[in-house]
Design an enzyme around this catalytic site. Structure first.
Site, PDB file in Angstrom:
ATOM      1  N   CYS A 170      65.150  45.924  -3.607  1.00 44.68           N
ATOM      2  CA  CYS A 170      64.334  44.703  -3.571  1.00 44.68           C
ATOM      3  C   CYS A 170      65.064  43.513  -4.180  1.00 44.68           C
ATOM      4  O   CYS A 170      65.169  42.459  -3.565  1.00 44.68           O
ATOM      5  CB  CYS A 170      63.019  44.957  -4.304  1.00 44.68           C
ATOM      6  SG  CYS A 170      62.061  43.463  -4.522  1.00 44.68           S
TER       7      CYS A 170
ATOM      8  N   LYS B   8      66.690  38.139   0.514  1.00 46.67           N
ATOM      9  CA  LYS B   8      66.214  37.847   1.880  1.00 46.67           C
ATOM     10  C   LYS B   8      65.327  36.605   1.890  1.00 46.67           C
ATOM     11  O   LYS B   8      65.502  35.707   2.702  1.00 46.67           O
ATOM     12  CB  LYS B   8      65.477  39.085   2.417  1.00 46.67           C
ATOM     13  CG  LYS B   8      64.868  38.997   3.796  1.00 46.67           C
ATOM     14  CD  LYS B   8      63.503  38.381   3.874  1.00 46.67           C
ATOM     15  CE  LYS B   8      62.467  38.920   2.950  1.00 46.67           C
ATOM     16  NZ  LYS B   8      61.924  40.215   3.259  1.00 46.67           N
TER      17      LYS B   8
ATOM     18  N   ARG C  52      64.349  48.812  21.408  1.00 46.39           N
ATOM     19  CA  ARG C  52      64.099  49.866  22.404  1.00 46.39           C
ATOM     20  C   ARG C  52      62.675  49.866  22.964  1.00 46.39           C
ATOM     21  O   ARG C  52      62.431  50.339  24.066  1.00 46.39           O
ATOM     22  CB  ARG C  52      64.380  51.237  21.784  1.00 46.39           C
ATOM     23  CG  ARG C  52      63.435  51.629  20.658  1.00 46.39           C
ATOM     24  CD  ARG C  52      63.756  53.027  20.142  1.00 46.39           C
ATOM     25  NE  ARG C  52      62.966  53.352  18.960  1.00 46.39           N
ATOM     26  CZ  ARG C  52      63.104  54.463  18.272  1.00 46.39           C
ATOM     27  NH1 ARG C  52      64.005  55.358  18.639  1.00 46.39           N
ATOM     28  NH2 ARG C  52      62.360  54.702  17.212  1.00 46.39           N
TER      29      ARG C  52
ATOM     30  N   CYS D   3      64.249  42.289  -0.596  1.00 53.06           N
ATOM     31  CA  CYS D   3      63.205  41.260  -0.573  1.00 53.06           C
ATOM     32  C   CYS D   3      63.628  39.919  -1.175  1.00 53.06           C
ATOM     33  O   CYS D   3      63.401  38.874  -0.566  1.00 53.06           O
ATOM     34  CB  CYS D   3      61.977  41.739  -1.355  1.00 53.06           C
ATOM     35  SG  CYS D   3      61.633  43.478  -1.228  1.00 53.06           S
TER      36      CYS D   3
ATOM     37  N   HIS E 131      39.079  22.566   2.856  1.00 53.69           N
ATOM     38  CA  HIS E 131      39.475  21.652   3.926  1.00 53.69           C
ATOM     39  C   HIS E 131      40.395  20.550   3.407  1.00 53.69           C
ATOM     40  O   HIS E 131      40.163  20.049   2.306  1.00 53.69           O
ATOM     41  CB  HIS E 131      38.211  21.014   4.512  1.00 53.69           C
ATOM     42  CG  HIS E 131      38.479  20.144   5.692  1.00 53.69           C
ATOM     43  ND1 HIS E 131      38.865  20.650   6.914  1.00 53.69           N
ATOM     44  CD2 HIS E 131      38.441  18.793   5.822  1.00 53.69           C
ATOM     45  CE1 HIS E 131      39.047  19.639   7.749  1.00 53.69           C
ATOM     46  NE2 HIS E 131      38.806  18.505   7.112  1.00 53.69           N
TER      47      HIS E 131
ATOM     48  N   TYR F 125      60.762  45.107  10.536  1.00 49.66           N
ATOM     49  CA  TYR F 125      60.793  44.036   9.534  1.00 49.66           C
ATOM     50  C   TYR F 125      62.194  43.403   9.422  1.00 49.66           C
ATOM     51  O   TYR F 125      62.340  42.187   9.486  1.00 49.66           O
ATOM     52  CB  TYR F 125      60.497  44.605   8.145  1.00 49.66           C
ATOM     53  CG  TYR F 125      59.073  44.924   7.812  1.00 49.66           C
ATOM     54  CD1 TYR F 125      58.320  44.057   7.032  1.00 49.66           C
ATOM     55  CD2 TYR F 125      58.492  46.121   8.204  1.00 49.66           C
ATOM     56  CE1 TYR F 125      57.019  44.370   6.658  1.00 49.66           C
ATOM     57  CE2 TYR F 125      57.193  46.446   7.834  1.00 49.66           C
ATOM     58  CZ  TYR F 125      56.465  45.565   7.066  1.00 49.66           C
ATOM     59  OH  TYR F 125      55.187  45.880   6.695  1.00 49.66           O
TER      60      TYR F 125
ATOM     61  N   GLU G 162      63.241  39.660  10.634  1.00 48.70           N
ATOM     62  CA  GLU G 162      63.483  38.662   9.576  1.00 48.70           C
ATOM     63  C   GLU G 162      64.907  38.107   9.665  1.00 48.70           C
ATOM     64  O   GLU G 162      65.121  36.890   9.582  1.00 48.70           O
ATOM     65  CB  GLU G 162      63.243  39.291   8.197  1.00 48.70           C
ATOM     66  CG  GLU G 162      61.766  39.584   7.953  1.00 48.70           C
ATOM     67  CD  GLU G 162      61.465  40.215   6.609  1.00 48.70           C
ATOM     68  OE1 GLU G 162      60.308  40.192   6.199  1.00 48.70           O
ATOM     69  OE2 GLU G 162      62.385  40.754   5.959  1.00 48.70           O
TER      70      GLU G 162
ATOM     71  N   GLU H 242      41.103  27.811   6.435  1.00 47.84           N
ATOM     72  CA  GLU H 242      39.654  27.613   6.604  1.00 47.84           C
ATOM     73  C   GLU H 242      39.164  28.246   7.908  1.00 47.84           C
ATOM     74  O   GLU H 242      38.007  28.599   8.053  1.00 47.84           O
ATOM     75  CB  GLU H 242      39.267  26.138   6.526  1.00 47.84           C
ATOM     76  CG  GLU H 242      39.766  25.286   7.649  1.00 47.84           C
ATOM     77  CD  GLU H 242      39.423  23.796   7.432  1.00 47.84           C
ATOM     78  OE1 GLU H 242      38.227  23.468   7.368  1.00 47.84           O
ATOM     79  OE2 GLU H 242      40.350  22.971   7.313  1.00 47.84           O
TER      80      GLU H 242
HETATM   81  P1  NDP Z   1      61.248  49.452  10.390  1.00 47.04           P
HETATM   82  O1  NDP Z   1      60.702  50.816  10.311  1.00 47.04           O
HETATM   83  O2  NDP Z   1      60.388  48.293  10.114  1.00 47.04           O
HETATM   84  O3  NDP Z   1      61.902  49.231  11.804  1.00 47.04           O
HETATM   85  C1  NDP Z   1      62.863  50.078  12.322  1.00 47.04           C
HETATM   86  C2  NDP Z   1      63.147  49.652  13.736  1.00 47.04           C
HETATM   87  O4  NDP Z   1      64.240  50.411  14.249  1.00 47.04           O
HETATM   88  C3  NDP Z   1      61.968  49.887  14.643  1.00 47.04           C
HETATM   89  O5  NDP Z   1      61.881  48.806  15.524  1.00 47.04           O
HETATM   90  C4  NDP Z   1      62.350  51.178  15.360  1.00 47.04           C
HETATM   91  O6  NDP Z   1      61.799  51.271  16.634  1.00 47.04           O
HETATM   92  C5  NDP Z   1      63.846  51.008  15.473  1.00 47.04           C
HETATM   93  N1  NDP Z   1      64.567  52.273  15.565  1.00 47.04           N
HETATM   94  C6  NDP Z   1      64.512  53.318  14.721  1.00 47.04           C
HETATM   95  N2  NDP Z   1      65.361  54.285  15.116  1.00 47.04           N
HETATM   96  C7  NDP Z   1      65.960  53.830  16.226  1.00 47.04           C
HETATM   97  C8  NDP Z   1      66.920  54.375  17.105  1.00 47.04           C
HETATM   98  N3  NDP Z   1      67.447  55.569  16.906  1.00 47.04           N
HETATM   99  N4  NDP Z   1      67.316  53.626  18.170  1.00 47.04           N
HETATM  100  C9  NDP Z   1      66.793  52.405  18.393  1.00 47.04           C
HETATM  101  N5  NDP Z   1      65.878  51.853  17.591  1.00 47.04           N
HETATM  102  C10 NDP Z   1      65.454  52.551  16.524  1.00 47.04           C
HETATM  103  O7  NDP Z   1      62.537  49.491   9.435  1.00 47.04           O
HETATM  104  P2  NDP Z   1      63.474  48.355   8.863  1.00 47.04           P
HETATM  105  O8  NDP Z   1      64.820  48.949   8.810  1.00 47.04           O
HETATM  106  O9  NDP Z   1      63.265  47.068   9.548  1.00 47.04           O
HETATM  107  O10 NDP Z   1      62.922  48.217   7.383  1.00 47.04           O
HETATM  108  C11 NDP Z   1      62.794  49.376   6.541  1.00 47.04           C
HETATM  109  C12 NDP Z   1      61.557  49.285   5.714  1.00 47.04           C
HETATM  110  O11 NDP Z   1      61.745  48.332   4.691  1.00 47.04           O
HETATM  111  C13 NDP Z   1      60.337  48.816   6.489  1.00 47.04           C
HETATM  112  O12 NDP Z   1      59.635  49.873   7.040  1.00 47.04           O
HETATM  113  C14 NDP Z   1      59.523  48.102   5.452  1.00 47.04           C
HETATM  114  O13 NDP Z   1      58.607  48.999   4.910  1.00 47.04           O
HETATM  115  C15 NDP Z   1      60.538  47.663   4.419  1.00 47.04           C
HETATM  116  N6  NDP Z   1      60.752  46.205   4.517  1.00 47.04           N
HETATM  117  C16 NDP Z   1      59.730  45.390   4.180  1.00 47.04           C
HETATM  118  C17 NDP Z   1      59.871  44.037   4.261  1.00 47.04           C
HETATM  119  C18 NDP Z   1      58.731  43.157   3.904  1.00 47.04           C
HETATM  120  O14 NDP Z   1      57.815  43.628   3.249  1.00 47.04           O
HETATM  121  N7  NDP Z   1      58.725  41.908   4.333  1.00 47.04           N
HETATM  122  C19 NDP Z   1      61.126  43.416   4.692  1.00 47.04           C
HETATM  123  C20 NDP Z   1      62.143  44.368   5.053  1.00 47.04           C
HETATM  124  C21 NDP Z   1      61.939  45.710   4.956  1.00 47.04           C
HETATM  125  P3  NDP Z   1      60.293  51.784  16.910  1.00 47.04           P
HETATM  126  O15 NDP Z   1      59.399  50.702  16.391  1.00 47.04           O
HETATM  127  O16 NDP Z   1      60.261  51.914  18.378  1.00 47.04           O
HETATM  128  O17 NDP Z   1      60.157  53.064  16.170  1.00 47.04           O
END
Ligand code: NDP
Length: 462
Positions: A43, A51, A201, A48, A439, A180, A184, A444
């Site tokens: 984080c 970022k 995908r 976080c 307002h 996420y 982002e 709102e």
């Molecule tokens: P996420 O789980 O959010 O997203 C992973 C992405 O990768 C999904 O779109 C998934 O697709 C895709 N994916 C996974 N495996 C494959 C594969 N083999 N081939 C192609 N695509 C694939 O993970 P992130 O890495 O973005 O972030 C990790 C975690 O960190 C998040 O789950 C979140 O909890 C936390 N985070 C939170 C933030 C916040 O609070 N603002 C900011 C950044 C991270 P599909 O959806 O189809 O499964």
């Protein structure tokens, strides 16, 4: 004093580890915390916090453009990547210092070393080879970006870890993933002037969010100039002349970009941690298996945060640590509450959400009411920016409870935090209707959507 060197040994100096070590030490327990890299964890060090600083940096060019509508003439502007990285690093150093200070102030012993389990009560400090014992051990080692090792050329790609320290800002980037981090960073890089493409995908980005918000964000990102390729994935990455990368995709041919970033989820950091030696059970993803009190199958060993792969969010790890302290040291068994966690995606526009999406609620309840507003935010009237906010409340018709709230637009994350309280408190739509509006604000709208936009009965929109 027990027969152990420590009452509590914490492995990992991130959000969950630091909180549990600090609270236990403040209670007079003899605590050590080992960290192999930097205190603050994902984080603070490479997640976080940096970022969000990058998000702010990436928004300025739009602010400069918008200023004209309000009578301002902004002079020539230039962006200096190295200045941003240096300023960010300085802030991260400051925060890391605060984490250490908090631990030291509470009386915890800080150990700069990797630590690996050797048994139910013992840990080896890799830097010295020394073995120490503890009555209780907390595993809070977090996660790491999924390297997608089966992808030919994955070693040529970066993850979010490297994105924070690139030697120079690339001219173009291809980001794989639709979650996420991918979303982002696509907005960050685009905002900083990088030609940005997202490849995902699935059929629509942000797979676990409300469909309206997903679609709205997709359209807004494309309108800004981010290229989004859905239902496609990378098949191969190779070096190409002039220092670029040639990326073979399944559907969109070969894309030539300077940098490829993989944001395909994060894996628990358990490899080589000595879990087998201690007899700690892991699941098929390598995550430490815990019960509702964050206990592993070994009674003296606990696990918190991303390493358990429950909900990968900083506040959740901190909450789990506080529950661990209540349960183990205050004789007050408390299990973390993972229900109705409000969350934000710091995309541009931002997403803020809590509770069920329309699709999830429609499956769960016989009838739901959907309140939906889409409007131009006030600032956009003079700036002339073609942006729209979306706000949605999902209500269970049977008891009028608001079961989901979803926002796309400025400050959506801030609003999600407050909406989280209302959903947690079990507020009904009538409570929202009784609440006086503030307002003029965008929020709102949340208390002035008096009539349902539509209903969904038995899964059918009526
Ligand atoms: P996420 O789980 O959010 O997203 C992973 C992405 O990768 C999904 O779109 C998934 O697709 C895709 N994916 C996974 N495996 C494959 C594969 N083999 N081939 C192609 N695509 C694939 O993970 P992130 O890495 O973005 O972030 C990790 C975690 O960190 C998040 O789950 C979140 O909890 C936390 N985070 C939170 C933030 C916040 O609070 N603002 C900011 C950044 C991270 P599909 O959806 O189809 O499964």
């Amino acid at each position: 004093m027990t027969q152990f060197d420590y009452d509590l040994f914490v492995i990992g100096g991130g959000s969950g580890g630091v909180r549990s070590a600090r609270l236990a030490a403040a209670m007079g327990k003899k605590v050590a915390i080992a960290e192999e890299y930097r205190f603050g964890g994902t984080c603070v060090i490479r997640g976080c916090v940096p970022k969000k600083l990058f998000v702010y940096a990436s928004q300025f060019h739009e602010h400069f453009e918008d200023a004209a509508g309000f009578g301002w003439t902004v002079g020539e502007s230039r962006f200096d990547w190295h200045a941003l990285v240096a300023a960010k690093d300085k802030e991260i150093d400051r925060l890391e210092g605060l984490y250490r200070k908090g631990l030291e102030g509470a009386g915890a012993e800080i150990l700069h070393t990797r630590a690996e389990l050797t048994g139910p009560h013992s840990v080896r400090l890799v830097a010295t080879g020394k073995e120490v014992t503890a009555e209780r051990i907390v595993i809070a080692v977090g996660g790491a970006p999924n390297p997608h090792a089966s992808l030919p050329g994955h070693e040529l790609c970066i993850s979010s870890n490297e994105a924070f320290h690139l030697d120079k800002l690339p001219r173009s980037i291809l980001i794989a993933g639709g979650g996420y981090i991918a979303v982002e960073f696509a907005n960050i890089f685009h905002g900083l002037g990088v030609e940005t493409t997202l490849i995902y995908r699935g059929t629509e980005i942000l797979s676990r969010f409300d469909q309206d918000i997903r679609r709205g964000l997709h359209e807004a990102m494309e309108a800004k100039g981010i290229r989004i390729l859905c239902q496609d994935h990378i098949q191969k990455v190779e070096n190409s002349p002039a220092g670029s990368l040639a990326v073979e995709t399944m559907k969109n041919g070969v894309l030539v970009v300077e940098t490829v970033m993989l944001a395909l989820g994060r894996d628990p950091n358990t490899t080589g941690l000595g879990l087998e030696a201690a007899g700690v059970e892991v699941n098929e993803r390598g995550a430490v298996v815990v019960d509702r009190y964050s206990r592993t199958n070994v009674p003296s060993i606990f696990a918190l945060g991303d390493v358990t792969d429950r909900v990968q969010l900083t506040p959740v790890a901190i909450h789990e640590a506080m529950c661990f302290i209540e349960t183990e040291y205050k004789n007050n068994p408390t299990s973390p509450d993972h229900d109705l966690i409000a969350t934000a995606v710091f995309s541009q526009p931002e997403v803020g959400t809590v509770g069920l999406s329309e699709e999830q609620a429609a499956k769960k309840f016989d009838e739901i009411e959907v309140y939906r507003a889409q409007f131009r935010p006030m600032k956009a009237t003079l700036s002339g920016r073609a942006e729209r906010m979306i706000m949605k409340l999902i209500v269970n018709a049977a008891d009028r409870k608001v079961v989901g709230a979803h926002i796309l637009g400025h400050d959506a994350g801030e609003m999600a935090q407050l909406l989280g309280i209302t959903l947690k408190a079990g507020c009904t739509k009538d409570d929202f209707d009784r609440t006086m509006a503030v307002h003029p604000t965008a929020a709102e709208e949340l208390v002035t959507m008096y009539n349902p936009t539509y209903r969904v009965r038995n899964g059918e929109r009526v």
